[in-house]
Design an enzyme around this catalytic site. Structure first.
Site, short mmCIF file in Angstrom:
data_model
loop_
_atom_site.label_atom_id
_atom_site.label_comp_id
_atom_site.label_asym_id
_atom_site.label_seq_id
_atom_site.Cartn_x
_atom_site.Cartn_y
_atom_site.Cartn_z
N GLU A 18 0.86 -1.17 0.01
CA GLU A 18 -0.12 -0.01 0.10
C GLU A 18 1.04 1.27 -0.07
O GLU A 18 1.79 1.29 0.65
CB GLU A 18 -1.05 -0.17 1.30
CG GLU A 18 -2.33 0.34 1.04
CD GLU A 18 -3.08 -0.43 0.13
OE1 GLU A 18 -3.18 -0.20 -1.20
OE2 GLU A 18 -3.85 -1.49 0.71
N HIS A 19 0.54 2.31 -0.82
CA HIS A 19 1.27 3.19 -1.06
C HIS A 19 2.55 3.10 -1.58
O HIS A 19 3.49 4.18 -1.16
CB HIS A 19 1.24 4.30 0.47
CG HIS A 19 -0.08 4.66 0.66
ND1 HIS A 19 -0.44 5.93 0.24
CD2 HIS A 19 -0.85 4.47 1.66
CE1 HIS A 19 -1.82 6.11 0.79
NE2 HIS A 19 -2.13 5.29 1.53
N ASP A 21 2.77 2.30 -5.14
CA ASP A 21 2.57 2.27 -6.42
C ASP A 21 3.17 3.85 -6.90
O ASP A 21 4.29 3.86 -7.99
CB ASP A 21 1.37 2.13 -6.83
CG ASP A 21 0.19 3.16 -6.41
OD1 ASP A 21 0.35 3.92 -5.44
OD2 ASP A 21 -1.06 3.31 -7.17
N SER A 116 -12.14 0.82 -4.62
CA SER A 116 -11.56 1.17 -6.01
C SER A 116 -12.75 1.32 -7.03
O SER A 116 -12.80 0.83 -8.10
CB SER A 116 -10.54 0.30 -6.73
OG SER A 116 -10.00 1.26 -7.58
N SER A 117 -13.95 2.02 -6.40
CA SER A 117 -14.93 2.15 -7.21
C SER A 117 -14.62 3.16 -8.53
O SER A 117 -15.12 3.07 -9.50
CB SER A 117 -16.26 2.82 -6.46
OG SER A 117 -15.72 4.15 -5.76
N GLU A 150 -8.41 10.36 -13.63
CA GLU A 150 -8.22 10.40 -11.90
C GLU A 150 -7.55 11.77 -11.60
O GLU A 150 -7.86 12.66 -10.80
CB GLU A 150 -7.94 9.31 -11.41
CG GLU A 150 -8.14 9.28 -10.10
CD GLU A 150 -8.74 7.96 -9.56
OE1 GLU A 150 -9.27 8.04 -8.55
OE2 GLU A 150 -9.30 7.39 -10.53
N ASP A 162 -4.79 0.64 -9.00
CA ASP A 162 -6.15 0.43 -9.37
C ASP A 162 -6.42 -0.03 -10.43
O ASP A 162 -7.48 -0.73 -10.90
CB ASP A 162 -7.23 1.37 -8.72
CG ASP A 162 -6.86 2.04 -7.17
OD1 ASP A 162 -6.27 1.29 -6.43
OD2 ASP A 162 -7.30 3.15 -6.80
C1 GLA Z 1 -5.70 4.47 -3.71
C2 GLA Z 1 -4.95 4.88 -5.05
C3 GLA Z 1 -3.91 4.04 -5.50
C4 GLA Z 1 -2.87 3.47 -4.39
C5 GLA Z 1 -3.63 3.06 -3.17
C6 GLA Z 1 -2.58 3.09 -2.00
O1 GLA Z 1 -6.33 3.42 -3.83
O2 GLA Z 1 -5.86 4.96 -6.00
O3 GLA Z 1 -3.17 4.47 -6.51
O4 GLA Z 1 -1.88 4.54 -4.19
O5 GLA Z 1 -4.45 4.31 -2.57
O6 GLA Z 1 -1.82 1.90 -2.20
#
Ligand code: GLA
Length: 360
Positions: A18-19, A21, A116-117, A150, A162
């Site tokens: 997480e965090h 990408d 991730s809608s 986005e 996502d």
């Molecule tokens: C959200 C963002 C992703 C990623 C996550 C954290 O889902 O859309 O790009 O950064 O947070 O991992």
């Protein structure tokens, strides 16, 4: 050219990573069965209207709201309409001959809930409109295009996690994505013998653009600037090792960078544990990821902590927040002998975006 298509794109659960990408790191998401479906019908405005007047009309069924905008010049707006306008505009900018159309959108992924809608919406729109235009774009380019929607239309500076998960997902598979090289390794994620992955809603909703998400990105970029590196992934290869580099950073930035460094290691460890069939070890890694997100990355909230606690009290082998944090769903891994709490929903690694139906 098909005059009517229906496209589906899934939401995702990020197993771990997480965090990472937008820091050139590693993540291990999978597409889920729930997603967004867009039905699109080309209208024949060309016969009656000038090209400059062609429009897209969109109906969001769940919200019972509508939008209409000129294809040639969509104006920026807020909310779900920004996704539709942005996707149409970005597709047109690639030269795809997007026709005047009527769209109907319906979704099963709760909004602002860490599943991730947003990507499901962008990807379903893009796949439907491209098909309607009889145009092609490879899936990596499509992921980048959706990410521009986005970033530039919705105002959330998200990475590619996502969109890639929604486009490349496969049944019984997690995707180990390396965001430095944009390569994807498929890792079997088959839950056998009663093991389950479930999500629980923290009840807290957030908009990425308005949460601390963009601020975290700025902090990571600043840490890179201070260290003279292009992305936090480069910490791993620095002379003298990452610890020395972290010691040069102000405390808050060091915490952010430490999370990213160790989260990348946890992704590799999770891939190894999955390949070895060691699900208890996957559970321990999920716990460690959550602790790091809470204490180093500081993107948890009391509601998220309460949801993680509920999973742990029910005997989860591991539990953690997913997605951007600051609210949304949390993920729990359950062994066969334990029972997820009431309200938990099982999630299954499922197929990526696809056309459901096309008619000429
Ligand atoms: C959200 C963002 C992703 C990623 C996550 C954290 O889902 O859309 O790009 O950064 O947070 O991992």
């Amino acid at each position: 050219m098909p005059r009517e298509v229906q496209a589906f794109a899934p939401g995702r659960v990020n197993l771990i990573g997480e965090h990472t990408d937008y820091n050139g790191g590693l993540a291990l998401p999978f597409a889920i069965a729930e997603g967004v479906t867009v039905s699109a019908r080309a209208t024949n405005e060309r016969t009656s209207r000038a090209v400059s007047e062609e429009s897209i009309r969109a109906h969001a069924r769940d919200l019972a709201e509508d939008d209409e905008f000129a294809l040639a010049n969509p104006q920026h707006v807020a909310g779900w309409r920004a996704f539709v306008r942005g996707t149409a505009a970005e597709l047109r900018a690639t030269g795809a001959p997007i026709p005047a159309a009527e769209l109907e959108i319906r979704g099963e992924v709760p909004r602002g809930a860490g599943l991730s809608s947003s990507a499901a919406l962008e990807v379903a729109l893009a796949v439907a409109l491209l098909d309607l235009a009889d145009a092609k774009l490879d899936r990596l380019a499509l992921a980048r295009l959706c990410s521009r929607v986005e970033n530039d239309w919705v105002g959330a500076r998200t990475g590619l996690l996502d969109q890639l998960a929604s486009l490349f997902g496969e049944a019984d598979t997690a995707l180990c994505i390396d965001f430095s090289s944009l390569t994807i390794e498929r890792v079997p994620l088959i839950l056998r013998d009663g093991w389950r992955l479930v999500t629980v809603d923290s009840g807290e909703r957030r908009q990425l653009a308005a949460s601390g998400y963009n601020e975290r990105r700025v902090e990571c970029a600043y840490a890179c600037e201070l260290l003279g590196i292009g992305s936090l992934r480069e910490l791993e290869g620095l002379d003298g090792g990452p610890s020395r580099a972290l010691a040069r950073l102000p405390a808050r930035l060091a915490r952010r960078a430490r999370h990213v460094l160790h989260e990348n290691e946890r992704v590799l460890a999770t891939v190894a544990a999955l390949r070895a069939g060691d699900l208890p070890q996957v559970g321990r890694l999920l716990d460690a990821s959550h602790t790091s997100l809470r204490d180093q990355y500081e993107c948890s909230t009391p509601a998220v902590e309460a949801a993680v606690d509920r999973l742990r009290h029910s005997g989860a082998a591991g539990a953690r927040m997913i997605g951007g944090g600051f609210g949304g769903h949390v993920l729990g891994l359950f062994a066969p002998d334990s029972r997820p709490p009431r309200g938990a929903r099982a999630v299954h690694p499922s197929a990526g975006a696809h056309i459901l139906r096309a008619r000429a």
